[in-house]
Design a protein around this motif. Structure first.
Motif, PDB file in Angstrom:
ATOM      1  N   TYR A  52      -0.525  -7.156   9.942  1.00  0.00           N
ATOM      2  CA  TYR A  52       0.882  -7.168   9.574  1.00  0.00           C
ATOM      3  C   TYR A  52       1.570  -5.856   9.918  1.00  0.00           C
ATOM      4  O   TYR A  52       2.752  -5.687   9.660  1.00  0.00           O
ATOM      5  CB  TYR A  52       1.034  -7.455   8.070  1.00  0.00           C
ATOM      6  N   GLY A  53       0.831  -4.913  10.487  1.00  0.00           N
ATOM      7  CA  GLY A  53       1.436  -3.645  10.849  1.00  0.00           C
ATOM      8  C   GLY A  53       1.670  -2.727   9.686  1.00  0.00           C
ATOM      9  O   GLY A  53       2.413  -1.750   9.797  1.00  0.00           O
ATOM     10  N   ARG A  54       1.042  -2.997   8.542  1.00  0.00           N
ATOM     11  CA  ARG A  54       1.240  -2.153   7.368  1.00  0.00           C
ATOM     12  C   ARG A  54       0.225  -1.021   7.323  1.00  0.00           C
ATOM     13  O   ARG A  54       0.314  -0.153   6.488  1.00  0.00           O
ATOM     14  CB  ARG A  54       1.120  -2.993   6.082  1.00  0.00           C
ATOM     15  N   LEU A  55      -0.787  -1.068   8.182  1.00  0.00           N
ATOM     16  CA  LEU A  55      -1.795  -0.031   8.141  1.00  0.00           C
ATOM     17  C   LEU A  55      -2.485   0.019   9.498  1.00  0.00           C
ATOM     18  O   LEU A  55      -2.837  -1.002  10.088  1.00  0.00           O
ATOM     19  CB  LEU A  55      -2.842  -0.334   7.060  1.00  0.00           C
ATOM     20  N   PRO A  79       2.568   2.218  -1.514  1.00  0.00           N
ATOM     21  CA  PRO A  79       2.456   2.135  -0.048  1.00  0.00           C
ATOM     22  C   PRO A  79       1.133   1.507   0.366  1.00  0.00           C
ATOM     23  O   PRO A  79       0.115   1.611  -0.324  1.00  0.00           O
ATOM     24  CB  PRO A  79       2.563   3.596   0.393  1.00  0.00           C
ATOM     25  N   ALA A  80       1.163   0.870   1.522  1.00  0.00           N
ATOM     26  CA  ALA A  80      -0.028   0.184   2.005  1.00  0.00           C
ATOM     27  C   ALA A  80      -1.182   1.149   2.230  1.00  0.00           C
ATOM     28  O   ALA A  80      -2.352   0.780   2.062  1.00  0.00           O
ATOM     29  CB  ALA A  80       0.304  -0.559   3.299  1.00  0.00           C
ATOM     30  N   GLU A  81      -0.873   2.384   2.613  1.00  0.00           N
ATOM     31  CA  GLU A  81      -1.944   3.353   2.828  1.00  0.00           C
ATOM     32  C   GLU A  81      -2.723   3.625   1.545  1.00  0.00           C
ATOM     33  O   GLU A  81      -3.959   3.732   1.565  1.00  0.00           O
ATOM     34  CB  GLU A  81      -1.368   4.666   3.375  1.00  0.00           C
ATOM     35  N   GLU A  82      -2.010   3.729   0.419  1.00  0.00           N
ATOM     36  CA  GLU A  82      -2.694   3.956  -0.853  1.00  0.00           C
ATOM     37  C   GLU A  82      -3.526   2.750  -1.251  1.00  0.00           C
ATOM     38  O   GLU A  82      -4.628   2.883  -1.795  1.00  0.00           O
ATOM     39  CB  GLU A  82      -1.664   4.281  -1.939  1.00  0.00           C
ATOM     40  N   VAL A  83      -3.004   1.569  -1.000  1.00  0.00           N
ATOM     41  CA  VAL A  83      -3.760   0.357  -1.327  1.00  0.00           C
ATOM     42  C   VAL A  83      -5.032   0.289  -0.487  1.00  0.00           C
ATOM     43  O   VAL A  83      -6.124  -0.003  -0.989  1.00  0.00           O
ATOM     44  CB  VAL A  83      -2.884  -0.891  -1.100  1.00  0.00           C
TER      45      VAL A  83
END
Length: 310
Positions: free
Chosen positions: A300-303, A266-270
């Motif tokens: 990109y709305g991933r985080l 997940p993007a949060e972990e990255v």
């Protein structure tokens, strides 16, 4: 009275005490005092020096005599000595042209003998690493041999392969050859098990391969790229973190896959891993790339950067 001219009669010999012939012979021995015709036997005369030397030698021979050596000691329980190792084979000679060197190395890399492969890697290290060539292009067969050695997960071969691969990828033509031979996939799949110095060189070569369109597409499409880079980024510092962040920027950058396709990490972990890497030892280029990566994830709305406090 006996007359003066009359001779006295000889005494008759004494009668033997035993009538047996055996004992009669014994009574007439030299020890018998009644045997006047027998002369006493003389002992052989020897000098005092010879007798003393004889007794001394006899005494020495007796005192020097010992029990056999194997009876005095307990049997040894030590293991037999290990057989001597054969001497290492001599290094391969350096050819006059680089093309001939590539051919010799490729021939040895295709051998089933591990010593032949090691000789080929040592030859390439002596020729390619000090002066990275731009021409001629590395043969595909040789590059496939290097990729196979990298996948063998051996520390010695990985040390040589990462040096050679990085030197070859400095030339743009060799980057295409490396991607076609599967070098990009091999680095992603083996990076977590390499030593620190080897993984840094491997990631540097992977970043160069990602400058090609096919290399970037190969890295984005591989499911292990993100978790592998997150894992190595945690144990690297300096240049190593910079290379890992750069490869993550390629995955999440423009032209990358959409958020729905990245399900392994997940993007949060990255973002959390990148933020921790930026707090530690990192190069200035790595910090710029890390900040740009966090901004890209937010765009990109991933985080949501504000919610995570990064």
């Amino acid at each position: 009275m006996m007359k003066a001219n009359q001779k006295p009669k000889p005494h008759a010999p004494p009668r033997p005490l035993f009538s047996c012939g055996f004992f009669r012979r014994c009574t007439q021995s030299v020890l018998s005092p009644t045997s006047p015709h027998q002369q006493p036997r003389r002992k052989p005369t020897t000098t005092s020096s010879s007798s003393s030397s004889s007794s001394t030698s006899t005494s020495q021979s007796f005192t020097q005599w010992r029990f056999p050596h194997h009876l005095d000691q307990t049997p040894s329980t030590a293991p037999p000595p290990a057989p001597a190792r054969p001497p290492p084979p001599p290094p391969l000679p350096v050819s006059s042209t680089l093309q001939e060197t590539f051919q010799i190395a490729e021939l040895h890399l295709t051998s089933v003998s591990e010593s032949d492969k090691l000789l080929a890697l040592q030859l390439l290290e002596r020729v390619v690493v000090p002066d990275p060539p731009s021409d001629p292009t590395c043969p595909p067969g040789l590059m496939r041999g290097l990729v196979s050695c990298l996948r063998s997960n051996k520390i010695v071969t990985a040390k040589y392969v990462t040096k050679i691969l990085l030197a070859l990828c400095l030339a743009e033509g060799n980057r295409h050859v490396a991607v076609e031979a599967g070098a990009a996939r091999a680095v992603v799949e083996t990076a977590a098990g390499l030593e620190i110095s080897a993984v840094e060189r491997a990631l540097a070569a992977l970043e160069l391969m990602c400058t090609t369109a096919e290399g970037a597409a190969e890295v984005r499409a591989h499911a292990m790229t993100v978790p592998a880079m997150v894992a190595v980024m945690a144990r690297l510092a300096g240049r190593g973190r910079e290379y890992a962040i750069s490869i993550l920027s390629i995955v999440y950058g423009k032209g990358g896959v959409s958020g729905e396709e990245i399900t392994v990490a997940p993007a949060e972990e990255v973002a959390r891993a990148v933020a921790l890497a930026l707090e530690g030892e990192c190069t200035a280029r790595g910090r710029r790339k890390g900040a740009h990566l966090l901004k890209t994830l937010e765009e990109y709305g991933r985080l949501d950067v504000s919610q995570n406090g990064t």
